[in-house]
Design an enzyme around this catalytic site. Structure first.
Site, short mmCIF file in Angstrom:
data_model
loop_
_atom_site.label_atom_id
_atom_site.label_comp_id
_atom_site.label_asym_id
_atom_site.label_seq_id
_atom_site.Cartn_x
_atom_site.Cartn_y
_atom_site.Cartn_z
N ASN A 89 0.81 -1.22 0.00
CA ASN A 89 0.00 0.00 0.00
C ASN A 89 0.84 1.27 0.00
O ASN A 89 0.32 2.36 0.21
CB ASN A 89 -0.94 0.02 1.22
CG ASN A 89 -1.78 -1.25 1.30
OD1 ASN A 89 -1.55 -2.10 2.14
ND2 ASN A 89 -2.71 -1.37 0.36
N ILE A 96 1.07 6.89 0.30
CA ILE A 96 0.39 5.85 1.08
C ILE A 96 -1.06 5.75 0.62
O ILE A 96 -1.73 6.76 0.41
CB ILE A 96 0.41 6.21 2.59
CG1 ILE A 96 1.84 6.42 3.05
CG2 ILE A 96 -0.26 5.13 3.41
CD1 ILE A 96 1.95 7.17 4.34
N CYS A 97 -1.51 4.50 0.45
CA CYS A 97 -2.90 4.28 0.11
C CYS A 97 -3.64 3.95 1.40
O CYS A 97 -3.54 2.85 1.92
CB CYS A 97 -3.04 3.14 -0.89
SG CYS A 97 -4.74 2.72 -1.23
N LEU A 98 -4.35 4.94 1.91
CA LEU A 98 -5.04 4.74 3.18
C LEU A 98 -6.33 5.55 3.11
O LEU A 98 -6.31 6.73 2.76
CB LEU A 98 -4.14 5.23 4.33
CG LEU A 98 -4.60 4.93 5.75
CD1 LEU A 98 -4.70 3.43 5.97
CD2 LEU A 98 -3.63 5.53 6.75
#
Lengths: 161, 550
Positions: A89, A96-98
């Protein structure tokens, strides 16, 4: 433009009672810009090398940069890994993939909660919603190998000097 | 695995450039320099105006204080009238509506409630989870019960129509309601006036009035129509003109606004300091008079107590030391000072006393005049009737007398009527009371007699039982006498039994007589006692079963 009270308060609290395993220090010349260090969560490939006598022979420490935009807290803070990390991620630029950093951001969230979410993301990678497709692919095909790679990268890049 | 081209640690700029690809509007590279220029008062800044050469006129950035005052004008553009409509908060009107001050001269800079300084630390439960400052015009969400400042919640709601804490969907019309309970708590918080230079502290609900109407330091719009900067109200007189025009400083020839001149002299002007001739310290030039009069330690001054006889004159620091301890006139001086203070107080009290006396005299005069007038009126209406004076028995009740004397009733007839009515009502009250008492008494009586009746009935039954016993005994005696006459036995069996047993006479003698009777009458119940080996029971034990049928 003066710094909003909320940012001052959050900074004071971050410095006075830091979250265990997380440190965030603002730049002196720009109080909206933070240097962040997150310890890799235990029992994850990012934790470092465990030692039987001292708890860690070395600990995985990941550096991030955090910036609070002008309309924070209405918009989420901008966060990026500076330390290279092998994680499905996190892409190679450190983005950041959040969800809470994007659509699920809420102005009631704070710097500390966001940093805790990132630490949790290190402990629980989510290859089904990847930002780095190749990492996610290797994670899905052979998880053991991927974890080994992550451990290797941690040793290579996230060891404190 | 392709080698990742990640930026090196500690060199964020390299990575930042590439990051701009998708964050073109909000990239760090563009943030950081902006922030440097936008933070004039926070953190040590390398490029302060002192070191840079003065730029001509409007190019120069205004001093920090003006930045601060100009900023919230943007804030004022955020319309929260929609909340005012839906929520109807009173305090919002304080921050939205009244932008004109009392004289209507010029608009007042709005209060930014988030930046207020509170006198003591505010409870965490009164802080908005969004702005982390005590709530302003709080709104509670109906479905989930979370509370926020109205402004914070509406801004968050515009971005996403959900609760910022639990992400429950919210509707402005339906799901917002005013948080009344904490409103009062918030109103009581002690807060400092936000105007620079004003040290006023008051309850938060009173702040808006102080700030908008009375505070001399409130930033108002510059009286010059062409200027759109803010200035403290005390400097905003139209005859002073616009104080925001740049003029060269007379000492350092730097371009400075008139309004910021004092600050410039005190803080940054380099050519302004002069050496004090006496104490050798460097002092800001226009503060020199003040310095000599109050501070300079080398200026020769007289002792504080010179009025009372001390003739000492020396440089200030010596005199200060002298005043503290050794000056013998200190005691006298203190006494004299106290006396002067007392005299001041006394004179003030005298003035107040004379004023009060004057008022009292006027009041008395009015009273006598009124009484005279009334007496005259009474005489005019009925000449045959003697002037009415409330009689002893009528003026018994002070209230009635007072009401007459105060002139609420016009004539003695009215007064009498009023008295009569009053009496009637009193009578009515008394009658009611008597009725109540009557009822009460009869109830009580009934209760008591009930008990007595029961007791009497019980006693009657007991008497009946005793009567039965006596007749039975009499019968027994009669029978035994008949026997004696028939058997020729001399002497009463009762007396012989009593002498032999020596026990309690009546019962044993009764059983004895029973045994005697039983011998002669075997069909009698008492015969069983005799025949069985059981000990004889006393008569009182078997009261229910024993009494003989007569």
């Amino acid at each position: 433009m003066a710094l909003p009270k909320r940012i001052i308060k959050e900074t004071e609290r971050l410095l006075a009672e830091p979250v265990p395993g997380i440190s965030a220090v603002p730049h002196e010349d720009n109080l909206r810009y933070f240097d962040v260090e997150i310890h890799g969560p235990s029992q994850s490939p990012y934790e470092g090398e465990v030692h039987f006598a001292v708890r860690y022979r070395w600990r995985g420490i990941f550096k991030l940069e955090l910036f609070l935009p002008d309309d924070y807290p209405m918009t989420p803070p901008k966060i990026r890994f500076l330390t290279k990390i092998f994680h499905p991620n996190v892409d190679k630029l450190g983005r950041i993939c959040l969800d809470v950093l994007k659509n699920n951001w809420s102005p009631a969230l704070q710097i500390r909660t966001i940093l805790l979410s990132i630490q949790a993301l290190l402990g629980a990678p989510n290859p089904d919603d990847p930002l780095a497709p190749d990492v996610a692919k290797s994670w899905k095909e052979n998880e053991q190998a991927a974890i080994a790679t992550a451990r290797e990268w941690t040793q290579k890049h996230a060891v404190p000097n | 695995m392709p080698p990742l081209n990640a930026p090196e640690e500690g060199v964020p700029a390299a990575g930042l450039a590439s990051w701009q690809q998708d964050n073109s509007s909000t990239s760090y590279a563009s943030y950081a320099p902006n922030m440097l220029s936008e933070l004039p008062e926070l953190g040590p800044l390398p490029e302060t105006p002192t070191s840079s050469p003065p730029a001509p006129g409007p190019l120069l950035s205004p001093p920090a204080s003006f930045m601060r005052t100009t900023r919230p004008r943007r804030f004022s553009n955020i319309s929260i009238s929609s909340v005012a409509a839906t929520v109807g908060s009173e305090t919002q009107s304080a921050c939205v509506g009244s932008t004109r001050d009392l004289t209507g001269r010029s608009p007042v800079l709005l209060i930014n409630y988030q930046e207020l300084q509170y006198e003591s630390e505010v409870d965490k439960s009164l802080e908005c989870p969004i702005c982390r400052t005590p709530f302003h015009a709080p709104i509670t969400t109906k479905p989930c019960g979370h509370t926020f400042c109205s402004e914070c919640l509406l801004r968050a709601h515009q971005l996403r129509p959900v609760c910022p804490i639990d992400r429950r969907p919210l509707d402005v019309e339906r799901d917002f309601c005013k948080a009344r309970v904490i409103h009062d708590q918030l109103d009581r918080l002690r807060v400092k006036c936000p105007s620079q230079g004003c040290g006023h502290v008051c309850a938060r609900e009173l702040l808006a009035v102080h700030y908008e109407r009375y505070c001399e330091y409130t930033p108002v719009l510059c009286p010059d129509n062409s200027c759109d900067l803010w200035i403290a109200r005390q400097d905003a007189a139209p005859d002073k003109g616009c104080l925001h025009k740049y003029t060269p400083c007379q000492y350092c020839s730097k371009q400075v606004m008139k309004a910021g001149l004092e600050e410039h002299y005190d803080r940054e002007c380099s050519g302004n300091t002069v050496k004090c001739a006496q104490c050798d310290s460097s002092v800001v030039q226009h503060r020199m008079e003040n310095h000599v009069a109050n501070d300079c330690p080398s200026t020769v001054v007289l002792c504080k107590w010179n009025k009372y006889g001390c003739g000492k004159s020396a440089p200030r620091h010596d005199v200060q030391a002298h005043e503290k301890k050794p000056c013998i006139y200190q005691a006298i001086g203190r006494l004299a000072q106290d006396r002067e203070d007392d005299r001041l107080i006394i004179s003030e009290l005298k003035v107040r006393l004379s004023a009060a006396e004057g008022r009292l005299r006027v009041a008395e005069q009015e009273k006598t005049e009124r009484r005279e007038r009334k007496r005259r009126q009474a005489g005019n209406t009925n000449n045959t009737m003697p002037p009415f004076v409330p009689d002893l028995n009528l003026s018994n009740s002070p209230r009635a007398a007072a009401s007459y004397n105060n002139g609420t009733l016009d004539s003695p007839e009215d007064y009498m009527l009023a008295q009569f009515e009053r009496m009637e009502t009193q009578m009515e009250d008394l009658r009611k009371n008597i009725h109540e008492l009557d009822g009460l008494h009869s109830m009580r009586l009934l209760n008591d007699t009930m008990r007595l009746n029961e007791q009497i009935a019980e006693l009657g039954s007991k008497v009946g039982v005793i009567g039965m016993h006596t007749t039975w005994l009499m019968n027994v005696q009669r029978q035994s006498r008949g026997q004696q006459r028939a058997g020729g036995v001399v002497g009463s069996p009762l007396s012989s039994l009593a002498s032999s047993s020596g026990g309690p006479g009546t019962t044993n003698s009764a059983t004895g007589s029973v045994t005697n009777a039983a011998r002669n009458a075997p069909d009698n119940e008492g015969g069983r006692y005799y025949n069985s080996s059981l000990p004889l029971r006393r008569n009182s034990d078997g009261r229910g079963e024993n009494p003989p049928r007569l």
